[in-house]
Every structure is written in C-alpha cells, then in structure tokens.
Write a protein that holds these residues in place. Structure first.
Motif, PDB file in Angstrom:
ATOM      1  N   ASP A 121       0.822  -1.212   0.000  1.00  0.00           N
ATOM      2  CA  ASP A 121       0.000   0.000   0.000  1.00  0.00           C
ATOM      3  C   ASP A 121       0.854   1.260   0.000  1.00  0.00           C
ATOM      4  O   ASP A 121       0.408   2.314  -0.456  1.00  0.00           O
ATOM      5  N   ARG A 158      -9.692   8.838  -5.813  1.00  0.00           N
ATOM      6  CA  ARG A 158     -10.112   7.915  -4.758  1.00  0.00           C
ATOM      7  C   ARG A 158     -10.662   8.664  -3.547  1.00  0.00           C
ATOM      8  O   ARG A 158     -11.644   8.237  -2.932  1.00  0.00           O
ATOM      9  N   LEU A 164     -12.131   3.729  -0.610  1.00  0.00           N
ATOM     10  CA  LEU A 164     -11.217   3.524   0.512  1.00  0.00           C
ATOM     11  C   LEU A 164     -10.314   2.315   0.311  1.00  0.00           C
ATOM     12  O   LEU A 164      -9.189   2.280   0.823  1.00  0.00           O
ATOM     13  N   HIS A 165     -10.811   1.326  -0.412  1.00  0.00           N
ATOM     14  CA  HIS A 165     -10.037   0.101  -0.619  1.00  0.00           C
ATOM     15  C   HIS A 165     -10.160  -0.338  -2.073  1.00  0.00           C
ATOM     16  O   HIS A 165     -11.205  -0.152  -2.702  1.00  0.00           O
ATOM     17  N   THR A 166      -9.101  -0.915  -2.582  1.00  0.00           N
ATOM     18  CA  THR A 166      -9.150  -1.548  -3.901  1.00  0.00           C
ATOM     19  C   THR A 166      -8.561  -2.943  -3.778  1.00  0.00           C
ATOM     20  O   THR A 166      -7.623  -3.164  -3.005  1.00  0.00           O
ATOM     21  N   GLN A 167      -9.120  -3.860  -4.522  1.00  0.00           N
ATOM     22  CA  GLN A 167      -8.579  -5.215  -4.575  1.00  0.00           C
ATOM     23  C   GLN A 167      -7.948  -5.405  -5.946  1.00  0.00           C
ATOM     24  O   GLN A 167      -8.655  -5.516  -6.947  1.00  0.00           O
ATOM     25  N   SER A 201     -11.197   8.223   5.274  1.00  0.00           N
ATOM     26  CA  SER A 201      -9.966   7.714   4.670  1.00  0.00           C
ATOM     27  C   SER A 201      -9.767   6.297   5.195  1.00  0.00           C
ATOM     28  O   SER A 201     -10.576   5.775   5.953  1.00  0.00           O
ATOM     29  N   SER A 202      -8.688   5.688   4.797  1.00  0.00           N
ATOM     30  CA  SER A 202      -8.379   4.328   5.228  1.00  0.00           C
ATOM     31  C   SER A 202      -6.878   4.227   5.398  1.00  0.00           C
ATOM     32  O   SER A 202      -6.116   5.090   4.942  1.00  0.00           O
ATOM     33  N   GLU A 204      -5.008   2.196   3.914  1.00  0.00           N
ATOM     34  CA  GLU A 204      -4.483   2.048   2.559  1.00  0.00           C
ATOM     35  C   GLU A 204      -4.265   3.409   1.903  1.00  0.00           C
ATOM     36  O   GLU A 204      -3.207   3.679   1.315  1.00  0.00           O
ATOM     37  N   LEU A 205      -5.245   4.290   2.003  1.00  0.00           N
ATOM     38  CA  LEU A 205      -5.129   5.620   1.410  1.00  0.00           C
ATOM     39  C   LEU A 205      -4.110   6.481   2.149  1.00  0.00           C
ATOM     40  O   LEU A 205      -3.348   7.231   1.531  1.00  0.00           O
ATOM     41  N   ARG A 207      -1.449   5.557   3.655  1.00  0.00           N
ATOM     42  CA  ARG A 207      -0.105   5.141   3.243  1.00  0.00           C
ATOM     43  C   ARG A 207       0.246   5.718   1.874  1.00  0.00           C
ATOM     44  O   ARG A 207       1.375   6.149   1.639  1.00  0.00           O
TER      45      ARG A 207
END
Length: 679
Positions: A121, A158, A164-167, A201-202, A204-205, A207
């Motif tokens: 990330d 984003r 907030l998340h992507t796979q 936010s998350s 992942e974001l 970072r």
C-alpha cells in the motif's frame, strides 16, 4: 448478447525520451495492445505523441466517448492479460476504478507474491497509468476542483469518490521507474491544494498519501525549490494523521521522514539520525539559518511558495546522549574492531570487480590474522567461481547465512550504498564504510545525505573538499582501493576503450524501447562511423566498449564487429591494456587518468543528460583539464584517427597531477583499514 461496441479507450502516452520515431508508422506498442486484446474485446486506442501535460490530459478526457479509460505510457510494461482483465472486471462489477498490482520496479512474474514482500500500500505506483477509470466520474471531478494534475489524479479520484479500498486484479503493471526513490515526484497542485481534505480515509489511502508527500519532499530537496505550500503539506499530514506511519518511509527517505515530523509539529526540529563511533549525527530542520558549532554542515536550502527551509547535519559528542537501558536496544558499537571481528564486504549483489573486492584481497593478503572475513555475492554471478578459485570466503547474498553474518558483523564495507535492515540492525545504528563506486564529479548532496555511513572514501583534494561540505566527520581522503594496483601496461596493445555511463531515464526499458533512446543513438552513431571503422581496420586497432553495469543487458542494441567489441573484462584489465580511454560522464575515465592512460570526454547533449538525472551538474569537464571534451561525433573520431592523444599529454599533465596530488598510491588500502579499525 454482449455489445461489441468499444467500452474503453486506451490512451497511450508517447515517450519523449525516444528519438527517430517514424510517426507515419503504427507504433509497436499499439500493435502489442491490439494483439493482447484479441477478438473478444474491443477498444479505442489513441496514441498521443506529446506528453500528457495538465492541459493535454484533460483534452483527452473531455473527448473520450467510451464509458472507461485506461492510461498507459510508452516505456512502461505490463502482464499480457492486463487489458482483458481490467475490462472484464469493470463490466462485471461496474466499479469506478479497477486496477492491477502496480509497481515502479521490474515487472514480477507473480504479482500477488511480490506485493506481499513489501508494504504494498505504501510502495505501489501512484500514477494514473495501468488503471481503469470511469470517464464520467473523471469529468465530474474536474468540475468540482479547480486544477488536478496527473501526478495527484489517482489519489484525488479515490479521495473524492470515497474509494477507501481496492482489490488488485491478478495482473501487473510497472512504470519502470525504480529511481523514483532518488528523483522524487514533481507535484503540481492547485494554488491552495495538493490533495482534497476528505471526511473518510483508510490505512491504505493514508499510506499512499504519505508516499506521495515523501516523494514530493524528496524532489524539493533534489531541486532546492518548488511551487508547493509547506503549510498545505503540514495540514494534510495532520488531517490524515500520517506521523504514526512514518516508519514506512524512514529506510529510503530518512530526511524526508524527519521533515514530515517537523511539518506536523514545528517544535520537532532536531532528529537523531545516525550513531557514529564518537559522535551522534543529528538532522536539524529550520525555517531560518542556524549558527552551529563545527563540525556541522548545511546540506540543503529549499525555497517553496510560502517558506524557506534549512537542513543541517550536526555532530554532537556521543557522551551527551542518555543511553537506553532497554535490552531490546543493542549497541552495535560495543565491540571494538579487532582481528577477531567479523567483517562483511560486497560490491553489487550481482557482480564484484569493484573497490570492495580489491580491499578484501588486500586484507586477506596483508592482514592474514583477520580470519572472519566474508565477501557477499549472488551465487549466480559470473564472478562467483572466479573469486571462489582465488580463495574468497563467499556468502550468497540475502541468504540465511548472509543475514546471520550481517547480524554478527562488527563492520560492513561496500562500494555500493544499500538499505539493508535485518532484525533491527541497519546502517543507522551500526558501522558501515562506503568505499564509493567512483569519484564524485557531480552534485550528489541530496542522495548522499539520505544514506548512512561511518566512513566515506574520497579521492583527491577536489572531491575531499566537496564531500566534507556534506560529511565533515566521515570523509577519509585516502583514494579508492582499486587505484592502488592500477597501472598502464608498458607494452603497446592496439586497444582503445569507450566507457559510457547510463542515463537514469533509460532504466528498466525493454530492448526495443531502449534502442530508440538518445543513449543508444549516441553509441551507435559512433560505432557505425565509417571513418572510425576504416581506421580500426587499417591499423588493426580494437575499440572495446565497456558498458555500465546497468547497460550490460542492452548489448544487443549495439552492432559490433571484430574490431568493435562489447567487453565483459574487468575494468582494471581494460584500462591497463588501453592506449586511450574515453567516456561521456563516467568517472571511470579518471581511473584511467590515474593509471597514466590518456583520456577524453564525448558529450553530445549535456543539457538533456542532466535534465533527467537524480543529481545536478557540479564540475565543468573542460575546466577540469584532465582531457579534451568533444560534443560532435566527427570531432572525437578525428581525434582518434589522428591519434592526437599521443601528442597532447603535456597540456593535461599538470591538472592530472594536481587532481590526484593527495593520493598516496602505496598507502590507499592501509589508510582505509587504519581508520576502519578505529571506528
């Protein structure tokens, strides 16, 4: 029945680094995309010959008439199923954003495994390239914000649309930009905004945001100026609570990490950076000049839109710091260096033949009581068997045994600066000696100051003075180990040698793309010169081309012959057996000058070269007076065929003697080891 109408536009950004492209022909990259799409998928493919600046990017987005858009760039690379995979996933999910695993390094065979080996990330590629966007959402985004550049578009997209998340899909895309850690990233935010302040936010974001800001600060340090607001950066750092994540950035960007902490808390201006033998090295970050007691060094002055920042290296006696009593913090300086110490040396993981190999050989021969001596190298290296036959105590790089020896070592010595961390031991808290790969002719301040070493070797008074402006305590004016035994052979060899350096922007290119670069063009223009070829044939002279280690994999791009050869000999053999050595910018030519071999420099377009490097121009090669400088191929060819290098040495002898005047050839390795033992 599934529609066959194109649902995606693939925008291919042409690479400005490529030359002599026939725009009438379909670019090879377009043919590749069509082949990979196959008959099952339709797409509109646009080839943009110019770089996608802010203006041209939005012109493309405005004119796209499909639901989705994918941006890629010539010179990048991706897995074969990337486009079908992205399109299928978008159709199946209706997602606003679909992305593969994205990298800045070499394309991995197993993307998911490669991602697990790092903090993905944080280290993922943050550009727009290789990702599928919903075009309507991109257009809405522009209507909401005043200005978004492509450098921040991915994260802005984003944040605004709360992704907030992507796979990642199972495919991979790389921007082939491993030097981004050194060069940083140029951000072009709006007047008052780099990224939006989002409610949600998350991790992942966060970072990704930290990575973006770290790279932006790295670019500011490299260029010493930029049109960014540090106040805005501080606001982003505090809003997204980035300081708890700072450990992610410290290994590659220690100074930028400290800068982030200072921007978050202006009272945090002093940062312990490196433990030394007698001193502690601190980094001081201030918005005004400081008067520090020597030895200290001002390493950066950075001008931004709303502030000036002064970055210093300050050395304080180690006795002033309170030592931790925690058993979890081991003092790697506790043991003195003796003949019982474990000493680990290495050059590059893939090859030896540099200063560490030469110093290892000296220790083994002249200091035989130092028996715990190891040399690290990949077992697959062509140098492995050679060194094994010579009695080197080899250890396979990054093997469990390597990790064990690294932990046990009292000092690590190398010609390369590398970030290695094993179980809490790294070069910020243990002894590391940097022998250098070559003499510093350019301004490498930002890069050198970002690395940890207890000792750095300099060659000659000019380099010593320069390095002491960065590392006044660590600089040792001994000369590089490989120079101690380097001498021109007395017997005429009928051999001349060309040793070009490499260009950072050529790193990671495919063979086809590399063949289009200015680097390849310059080398081929020389070796195809008919006057030069006739001279070589008529005099039975051989021109040996010794490519930089980062170019050796591109040897197929050059058309050689019996009298023009790509050489894989070691540098010492080539230099000692050459009547004349020339390079473009490489300091290996200075090795030849030290050995008494005539040298020259062939530099076609220095402005273009320095524009793309992670360092700045420092010295004028002509003013150095070590050899002539040529900018035209016909000029260097005339110099060679007239054998002018045999008759103009008097003009350069005084400058060469002065340049190397402080180097005692007989005492180079001894001087280094005397200092190492005292660390």
């Amino acid at each position: 029945m599934q529609s066959t109408l194109p649902s995606v536009t693939i925008v291919v950004e042409g690479a400005r680094r490529f030359v002599d492209q026939d725009t009438k022909d379909t670019p090879t990259i377009v043919d590749r995309i069509k082949a990979e799409l196959g008959s099952q998928h339709t797409a509109t493919i646009r080839y943009a010959e110019r770089a996608l600046s802010h203006k041209h990017l939005w012109e493309q987005i405005t004119s796209i008439d499909t639901q989705y858009a994918i941006f890629i760039k010539e010179g990048h690379n991706w897995s074969a199923r990337l486009f079908p995979n992205l399109i299928q996933t978008a159709r199946a999910t209706g997602a606003k954003l679909v992305e593969p695993y994205t990298f800045t390094t070499t394309l991995p065979n197993n993307p998911s495994w490669a991602a697990r080996q790092t903090e993905y990330d944080y280290y993922r590629d943050l550009s727009i390239y290789g990702k599928l966007f919903d075009v309507d959402e991109l257009r809405k985004l522009r209507a909401i914000t005043t200005r978004i550049d492509k450098s921040t578009l991915y994260l802005t997209y984003r944040l605004y649309w709360n992704i907030l998340h992507t796979q990642p899909t199972g495919e991979a895309y790389t921007s082939n930009n491993p030097m981004i850690n050194s060069s940083g990233m140029k951000l072009r935010g709006s007047e008052n905004q780099i990224l939006p302040i989002a409610t949600d936010s998350s991790l992942e974001l966060r970072r990704g945001i930290l990575r973006l800001l770290i790279l932006a600060l790295r670019r500011l340090r490299q260029r010493s100026k930029g049109n960014l607001s540090l106040e805005e950066m501080g606001r982003l750092i505090k809003h997204y609570n980035l300081t708890p994540l700072i450990e992610l950035a410290k290994q590659h960007h220690p100074i930028e990490s400290m800068w982030v902490q200072t921007l978050a808390n202006p009272d945090s201006t002093e940062h312990l950076t490196k433990v030394l033998t007698d001193h502690d090295l601190y980094t001081r970050i201030s918005t005004s000049p400081l008067e520090l007691s020597p030895p200290s060094a001002l390493i950066n002055t950075v001008r931004t839109r709303d502030a000036s920042t002064y970055i210093y290296r300050e050395y304080r006696p180690k006795s002033l710091r309170n030592r931790s009593s925690s058993p979890r913090e081991y003092d790697f300086y506790r043991r003195p260096i003796t003949n019982r110490s474990t000493i680990l040396l290495f050059d590059r993981p893939t090859e030896a033949d540099d200063n560490a190999e030469h110093l290892y050989r000296f220790i083994a021969e002249k200091m035989p009581d130092y028996t715990n001596l190891y040399f690290a190298l990949n077992e697959s290296s062509p140098d492995w068997n050679r060194l094994l036959k010579q009695g080197f105590n080899l250890v396979n790089f990054y093997s469990p045994k390597f990790d064990q020896i690294l932990l046990e070592s009292d000092v690590v010595i190398s010609s390369q600066l590398m970030n290695i961390n094993r179980f809490g031991k790294d070069f910020s808290n243990s002894r590391f000696v940097y022998l250098q790969h070559g003499i510093q002719l350019n301004d490498m301040t930002a890069w050198l100051a970002s690395n940890y070493f207890d000792l750095i070797v300099s060659t000659g008074e000019m380099e010593t003075q320069y390095l002491r402006t960065i590392a006044p305590v660590e600089t040792l004016a001994s000369g590089m180990p490989r120079l101690q035994s380097l001498r021109k052979k007395d017997v005429r060899s009928n051999q001349i040698s060309y040793m070009p350096t490499w260009n950072f922007k050529d790193h990671g290119l495919s063979d086809d793309d590399f063949s289009k670069t200015r680097t390849a063009k310059q080398i081929n223009e020389l070796i195809h010169n008919e006057r030069l070829r006739q001279y070589l044939r008529s005099t039975e002279t051989v021109l040996k081309i010794k490519l930089h280690p980062n170019l050796q994999g591109k040897s197929k791009s050059f058309h050689t012959s019996s009298d023009i050869q790509i050489s894989y000999e070691n540098y010492q053999n080539i230099i000692e057996n050459s009547e004349f050595v020339f390079s473009d910018y490489s300091s290996v030519a200075l090795d030849a000058a030290f050995a008494g071999v005539p040298i020259a420099f062939y530099q076609q377009d220095s402005e273009d070269f320095y524009r793309s490097q992670v360092y700045n121009r420092r010295l004028n090669y002509e003013a150095l007076g070590l050899g002539p400088v040529f900018t035209k191929v016909e000029a260097i060819v005339s110099y060679i065929i007239n054998e002018a290098y045999k008759f103009d040495r008097v003009a350069y002898k005084a400058s060469i003697d002065s340049f190397f005047g402080t180097v005692d050839r007989k005492d180079i390795c001894q001087a280094i080891m005397r200092r190492v033992i005292k660390l």
